[in-house]
Motif scaffolding. Structure first.
Motif, PDB file in Angstrom:
ATOM      1  N   SER A  42      79.656  -7.333 -17.428  1.00 38.66           N
ATOM      2  CA  SER A  42      80.831  -6.518 -17.741  1.00 38.66           C
ATOM      3  C   SER A  42      81.653  -6.246 -16.491  1.00 38.66           C
ATOM      4  O   SER A  42      82.892  -6.265 -16.522  1.00 38.66           O
ATOM      5  CB  SER A  42      80.391  -5.200 -18.387  1.00 38.66           C
ATOM      6  OG  SER A  42      79.750  -5.428 -19.632  1.00 38.66           O
ATOM      7  N   CYS A  74      75.087  -2.570 -34.004  1.00 37.95           N
ATOM      8  CA  CYS A  74      75.954  -2.652 -35.174  1.00 37.95           C
ATOM      9  C   CYS A  74      75.464  -3.782 -36.075  1.00 37.95           C
ATOM     10  O   CYS A  74      75.375  -4.941 -35.636  1.00 37.95           O
ATOM     11  CB  CYS A  74      77.403  -2.922 -34.756  1.00 37.95           C
ATOM     12  SG  CYS A  74      78.102  -1.685 -33.651  1.00 37.95           S
ATOM     13  N   GLU A  78      73.018  -6.022 -31.160  1.00 38.34           N
ATOM     14  CA  GLU A  78      73.362  -5.183 -30.016  1.00 38.34           C
ATOM     15  C   GLU A  78      74.720  -5.596 -29.477  1.00 38.34           C
ATOM     16  O   GLU A  78      74.967  -6.774 -29.235  1.00 38.34           O
ATOM     17  CB  GLU A  78      72.296  -5.306 -28.916  1.00 38.34           C
ATOM     18  CG  GLU A  78      70.967  -4.686 -29.324  1.00 38.34           C
ATOM     19  CD  GLU A  78      70.061  -4.431 -28.133  1.00 38.34           C
ATOM     20  OE1 GLU A  78      70.427  -4.813 -27.006  1.00 38.34           O
ATOM     21  OE2 GLU A  78      68.990  -3.834 -28.335  1.00 38.34           O
ATOM     22  N   ARG A  79      75.577  -4.625 -29.312  1.00 40.04           N
ATOM     23  CA  ARG A  79      76.932  -4.873 -28.828  1.00 40.04           C
ATOM     24  C   ARG A  79      77.146  -4.166 -27.495  1.00 40.04           C
ATOM     25  O   ARG A  79      76.535  -3.134 -27.218  1.00 40.04           O
ATOM     26  CB  ARG A  79      77.978  -4.386 -29.836  1.00 40.04           C
ATOM     27  CG  ARG A  79      77.744  -4.802 -31.276  1.00 40.04           C
ATOM     28  CD  ARG A  79      77.740  -6.316 -31.423  1.00 40.04           C
ATOM     29  NE  ARG A  79      79.029  -6.914 -31.146  1.00 40.04           N
ATOM     30  CZ  ARG A  79      79.257  -8.235 -31.174  1.00 40.04           C
ATOM     31  NH1 ARG A  79      78.262  -9.078 -31.425  1.00 40.04           N
ATOM     32  NH2 ARG A  79      80.458  -8.712 -30.924  1.00 40.04           N
ATOM     33  N   TYR A  81      80.026  -2.545 -24.892  1.00 43.12           N
ATOM     34  CA  TYR A  81      81.387  -2.016 -24.849  1.00 43.12           C
ATOM     35  C   TYR A  81      81.769  -1.699 -23.413  1.00 43.12           C
ATOM     36  O   TYR A  81      81.044  -1.010 -22.684  1.00 43.12           O
ATOM     37  CB  TYR A  81      81.509  -0.763 -25.713  1.00 43.12           C
ATOM     38  CG  TYR A  81      81.380  -1.047 -27.188  1.00 43.12           C
ATOM     39  CD1 TYR A  81      82.502  -1.318 -27.967  1.00 43.12           C
ATOM     40  CD2 TYR A  81      80.130  -1.081 -27.797  1.00 43.12           C
ATOM     41  CE1 TYR A  81      82.385  -1.609 -29.321  1.00 43.12           C
ATOM     42  CE2 TYR A  81      79.998  -1.369 -29.145  1.00 43.12           C
ATOM     43  CZ  TYR A  81      81.124  -1.628 -29.902  1.00 43.12           C
ATOM     44  OH  TYR A  81      81.009  -1.918 -31.237  1.00 43.12           O
ATOM     45  N   GLU A  85      86.043  -1.310 -25.313  1.00 40.93           N
ATOM     46  CA  GLU A  85      86.305  -2.613 -25.932  1.00 40.93           C
ATOM     47  C   GLU A  85      85.006  -3.403 -26.081  1.00 40.93           C
ATOM     48  O   GLU A  85      84.203  -3.467 -25.159  1.00 40.93           O
ATOM     49  CB  GLU A  85      87.291  -3.421 -25.079  1.00 40.93           C
ATOM     50  CG  GLU A  85      87.588  -4.806 -25.626  1.00 40.93           C
ATOM     51  CD  GLU A  85      88.459  -5.632 -24.708  1.00 40.93           C
ATOM     52  OE1 GLU A  85      88.674  -6.826 -25.003  1.00 40.93           O
ATOM     53  OE2 GLU A  85      88.920  -5.091 -23.680  1.00 40.93           O
ATOM     54  N   ASP A  86      84.811  -3.997 -27.240  1.00 44.57           N
ATOM     55  CA  ASP A  86      83.633  -4.823 -27.489  1.00 44.57           C
ATOM     56  C   ASP A  86      83.783  -6.136 -26.717  1.00 44.57           C
ATOM     57  O   ASP A  86      84.642  -6.961 -27.025  1.00 44.57           O
ATOM     58  CB  ASP A  86      83.503  -5.108 -28.989  1.00 44.57           C
ATOM     59  CG  ASP A  86      82.192  -5.827 -29.339  1.00 44.57           C
ATOM     60  OD1 ASP A  86      81.571  -6.413 -28.433  1.00 44.57           O
ATOM     61  OD2 ASP A  86      81.800  -5.784 -30.520  1.00 44.57           O
ATOM     62  N   SER A  88      81.017  -8.179 -26.096  1.00 44.29           N
ATOM     63  CA  SER A  88      79.732  -8.848 -26.292  1.00 44.29           C
ATOM     64  C   SER A  88      79.831 -10.367 -26.185  1.00 44.29           C
ATOM     65  O   SER A  88      78.936 -11.015 -25.628  1.00 44.29           O
ATOM     66  CB  SER A  88      79.154  -8.465 -27.654  1.00 44.29           C
ATOM     67  OG  SER A  88      79.076  -7.068 -27.797  1.00 44.29           O
ATOM     68  N   GLU A  89      80.891 -10.952 -26.711  1.00 46.63           N
ATOM     69  CA  GLU A  89      81.051 -12.400 -26.663  1.00 46.63           C
ATOM     70  C   GLU A  89      81.707 -12.840 -25.360  1.00 46.63           C
ATOM     71  O   GLU A  89      81.316 -13.850 -24.761  1.00 46.63           O
ATOM     72  CB  GLU A  89      81.896 -12.878 -27.853  1.00 46.63           C
ATOM     73  CG  GLU A  89      81.364 -12.466 -29.213  1.00 46.63           C
ATOM     74  CD  GLU A  89      79.959 -12.974 -29.463  1.00 46.63           C
ATOM     75  OE1 GLU A  89      79.605 -14.052 -28.935  1.00 46.63           O
ATOM     76  OE2 GLU A  89      79.195 -12.293 -30.181  1.00 46.63           O
TER      77      GLU A  89
END
Length: 234
Positions: A42, A74, A78-79, A81, A85-86, A88-89
């Motif tokens: 991140s 979710c 597992e996500r 943030y 903002e998400d 994860s990808e």
């Protein structure tokens, strides 16, 4: 271990199965899972967006102080943030993997993330995964694992993972990137990838996720029994 919390540290190189197994282990034990690798990814994503170079330690330190990183589950997934903002990808691409290795070598970034990781684990039963959890972040962790596998096996796993997300990637390129990430993580001056002397090493090259998880759960059970007996159990 009544009235005590447990910290489980899982370290290992890229693609060794840390993410999947730390999630599975945390679920099996009903512990909190902290994906430290996602935290560094991140930071790398934020640095890329802000145009900050991996060797600009002052700006990276300032950036870390402005970031809010949190995890949420979710629909069983597992996500991650970043500032709400998400991501994860976005943090899981091959390019971000290589940038993360450079960003995470910054002492300013590691200081900030280690402080945050320790704060997240206060008064909780936690499973943390990364590359220096058992050596730097929590050298006194109750249980330590070091997961490994051949570079070819780890590259194949990462390739299949990326393909399942719809990304067009080359197996050869992914294996090369795994090897490059290993070299960068092991050679960095600050908190390099190292195996803790008291970690249980599990080579998963020829083992399934279930087989590795079984070994990990057995080790946790043994440690719990040792704590309960004050280390005097036969």
């Amino acid at each position: 271990m009544a009235n005590e919390t447990m910290i489980i540290a899982i370290d290992g190189p890229s693609g060794s199965g840390k993410s999947t197994l730390s999630q599975r282990l945390a679920q099996a034990l009903d512990f909190v899972h902290i994906d430290t690798g996602a935290m560094y990814r991140s930071v790398a994503l934020a640095a890329q967006h802000a145009g900050i170079a991996p060797d600009d330690h002052e700006r990276l330190g300032q950036l870390c102080r402005q970031l809010q990183i949190r995890f949420a589950r979710c629909d069983g997934q597992e996500r991650v943030y970043l500032n709400g903002e998400d991501v994860s990808e976005a943090i899981r691409t091959p390019q971000m993997s290589l940038l993360t290795s450079k960003i995470s070598a910054s002492p300013a970034v590691r200081r900030a993330m280690v402080e945050l990781q320790r704060a997240m684990a206060v008064d909780l039963d936690v499973v943390l995964e990364g590359r220096d959890i058992g050596t730097v972040v929590f050298p006194d962790a109750d249980v330590k694992f070091f997961l490994s596998a051949s570079a070819k096996t780890r590259g194949q796993r990462r390739y299949e993972q990326l393909r399942s997300r719809g990304l067009e990637v080359s197996l050869e390129d992914i294996i090369d990137q795994v090897i490059a990430r290993d070299a960068a993580d092991s050679a960095r001056d600050h908190a390099p990838l190292q195996q803790a002397a008291d970690a249980l090493v599990i080579d998963s090259t020829s083992l399934s996720i279930e087989q590795v998880l079984e070994r990990m759960l057995l080790r946790v059970q043994q440690v719990r029994q040792g704590h309960h007996c004050g280390g005097r159990c036969a």
